[in-house]
Write a protein that holds these residues in place. Sequence first.
Motif, PDB file in Angstrom:
ATOM      1  N   VAL A  91       0.842  -1.197   0.000  1.00 52.70           N
ATOM      2  CA  VAL A  91       0.000   0.000   0.000  1.00 52.70           C
ATOM      3  C   VAL A  91       0.875   1.244   0.000  1.00 52.70           C
ATOM      4  O   VAL A  91       0.861   2.040  -0.925  1.00 52.70           O
ATOM      5  CB  VAL A  91      -0.949  -0.002   1.207  1.00 52.70           C
ATOM      6  N   GLY A  92       1.644   1.432   1.066  1.00 56.14           N
ATOM      7  CA  GLY A  92       2.616   2.515   1.117  1.00 56.14           C
ATOM      8  C   GLY A  92       2.061   3.911   1.049  1.00 56.14           C
ATOM      9  O   GLY A  92       2.746   4.843   0.667  1.00 56.14           O
ATOM     10  N   TYR A 139       1.421  -9.911   4.937  1.00 59.33           N
ATOM     11  CA  TYR A 139       2.654 -10.686   5.067  1.00 59.33           C
ATOM     12  C   TYR A 139       3.857  -9.759   4.977  1.00 59.33           C
ATOM     13  O   TYR A 139       3.894  -8.857   4.142  1.00 59.33           O
ATOM     14  CB  TYR A 139       2.715 -11.739   3.951  1.00 59.33           C
ATOM     15  N   LEU A 140       4.829  -9.985   5.848  1.00 59.36           N
ATOM     16  CA  LEU A 140       6.088  -9.255   5.804  1.00 59.36           C
ATOM     17  C   LEU A 140       7.151 -10.199   5.253  1.00 59.36           C
ATOM     18  O   LEU A 140       7.549 -11.155   5.915  1.00 59.36           O
ATOM     19  CB  LEU A 140       6.478  -8.765   7.202  1.00 59.36           C
ATOM     20  N   ALA A 185      16.849  -6.743   9.267  1.00 59.62           N
ATOM     21  CA  ALA A 185      16.346  -7.446   8.078  1.00 59.62           C
ATOM     22  C   ALA A 185      15.280  -6.586   7.413  1.00 59.62           C
ATOM     23  O   ALA A 185      14.249  -6.297   8.027  1.00 59.62           O
ATOM     24  CB  ALA A 185      15.755  -8.789   8.487  1.00 59.62           C
ATOM     25  N   PRO A 186      15.492  -6.151   6.173  1.00 59.61           N
ATOM     26  CA  PRO A 186      14.456  -5.377   5.485  1.00 59.61           C
ATOM     27  C   PRO A 186      13.284  -6.288   5.116  1.00 59.61           C
ATOM     28  O   PRO A 186      13.477  -7.423   4.690  1.00 59.61           O
ATOM     29  CB  PRO A 186      15.167  -4.838   4.236  1.00 59.61           C
ATOM     30  N   LEU A 187      12.075  -5.784   5.284  1.00 59.27           N
ATOM     31  CA  LEU A 187      10.868  -6.568   5.021  1.00 59.27           C
ATOM     32  C   LEU A 187      10.004  -5.850   3.997  1.00 59.27           C
ATOM     33  O   LEU A 187       9.752  -4.652   4.115  1.00 59.27           O
ATOM     34  CB  LEU A 187      10.061  -6.767   6.304  1.00 59.27           C
ATOM     35  N   TYR A 188       9.532  -6.614   3.006  1.00 57.13           N
ATOM     36  CA  TYR A 188       8.606  -6.022   2.030  1.00 57.13           C
ATOM     37  C   TYR A 188       7.181  -6.278   2.518  1.00 57.13           C
ATOM     38  O   TYR A 188       6.786  -7.418   2.753  1.00 57.13           O
ATOM     39  CB  TYR A 188       8.785  -6.615   0.640  1.00 57.13           C
ATOM     40  N   PRO A 189       6.367  -5.210   2.691  1.00 50.59           N
ATOM     41  CA  PRO A 189       5.029  -5.354   3.281  1.00 50.59           C
ATOM     42  C   PRO A 189       3.938  -5.639   2.241  1.00 50.59           C
ATOM     43  O   PRO A 189       3.588  -4.778   1.440  1.00 50.59           O
ATOM     44  CB  PRO A 189       4.802  -3.991   3.938  1.00 50.59           C
ATOM     45  N   LEU A 248       6.192   4.734   6.083  1.00 49.86           N
ATOM     46  CA  LEU A 248       4.813   4.676   5.600  1.00 49.86           C
ATOM     47  C   LEU A 248       4.109   3.376   5.975  1.00 49.86           C
ATOM     48  O   LEU A 248       2.888   3.331   6.084  1.00 49.86           O
ATOM     49  CB  LEU A 248       4.777   4.840   4.075  1.00 49.86           C
ATOM     50  N   ASP A 249       4.871   2.302   6.169  1.00 52.18           N
ATOM     51  CA  ASP A 249       4.282   0.991   6.402  1.00 52.18           C
ATOM     52  C   ASP A 249       4.262   0.563   7.859  1.00 52.18           C
ATOM     53  O   ASP A 249       3.605  -0.432   8.215  1.00 52.18           O
ATOM     54  CB  ASP A 249       5.047  -0.070   5.585  1.00 52.18           C
ATOM     55  N   ARG A 250       4.977   1.260   8.711  1.00 49.48           N
ATOM     56  CA  ARG A 250       5.167   0.782  10.086  1.00 49.48           C
ATOM     57  C   ARG A 250       3.875   0.706  10.886  1.00 49.48           C
ATOM     58  O   ARG A 250       3.630  -0.251  11.600  1.00 49.48           O
ATOM     59  CB  ARG A 250       6.192   1.650  10.814  1.00 49.48           C
TER      60      ARG A 250
END
Length: 283
Positions: free
Chosen positions: A118-119, A132-133, A234-238, A276-278
């Motif tokens: 979404v972001g 999912y992360l 660890a970078p996570l894609y949301p 934006l995603d946190r």
Amino acid sequence: MERGAADLDLGTVRAFVAVTEERYFSEAAARLGISQQAVSKRIAKLESDLGARLFARSRSGTDLTEDGRAFLHHARALVSIADQALEVLRGRRRALRADVLDTRLASIDLIRAAFARVGGALEEDLRHVPAYLEPVHLLVSRDHPLADLRKVEMERLSGSTVWMPGNHPESEWAEFYRSLSAAFDIRIDTSGPNFGWDYFVEEIGSGERIGFVGERCRLPWHPRTVQIPIADPAPLYPWSLLFHPRNQHPVLARLIRFVARDLRPFDPRHQWLPDLDRAAFSG
């Protein structure tokens, strides 16, 4: 002059049947879940449309006139047909249509609804549910200095150039990697050509380029590539499930519950997400 044919309002016909069977306007109103005044208005409209008086009122309730008795059978048939039509559509087993960006991405495992990042603000009144992360991994050739590591600390990538030719400048994933680039001093190279996953993996395996991929991305197999987790943080894609609020498919609610149940919340001590995603993925 001949009277023109009237288009019957089904609501007025239902009111007529209810009054006939209950004999009192007040009882018919309770049955229909509307006011007694509304029932009276519907009967008046029906009588106007038909050009006939349908009821005769008395202290003992309402009785059908001769015209009312003639209309009753047809009125019940109209209501019955309408109810059957509604039941057919309500009970029909329709497939829930869903979509993903790419069949090699992790979101294909969650359904197999549209899943995306979404972001920011959604368009067209869409709604979203955090789904999912996905950890971001590093893809390198077997000859790369990092190839033998079990994990790569993020600080070791500072100053590196990561090749991602599929990052369309207006896409949500390109914005994600721009945020990652700014946070950890990593340059994202989006130069082409972009010939798909096979070409991407072949180029990584045969040269000095490195790339970012999702942990569960189904990459084409290549003997010269290594996929390494990134850590500290660890970078996570949301990924989120996107849907329209007018979508009343019965399976959608179950899909939303399934997605929400298995979500692991974001851990800021060991993981990274863009600002934006946190909020959506915390707690």
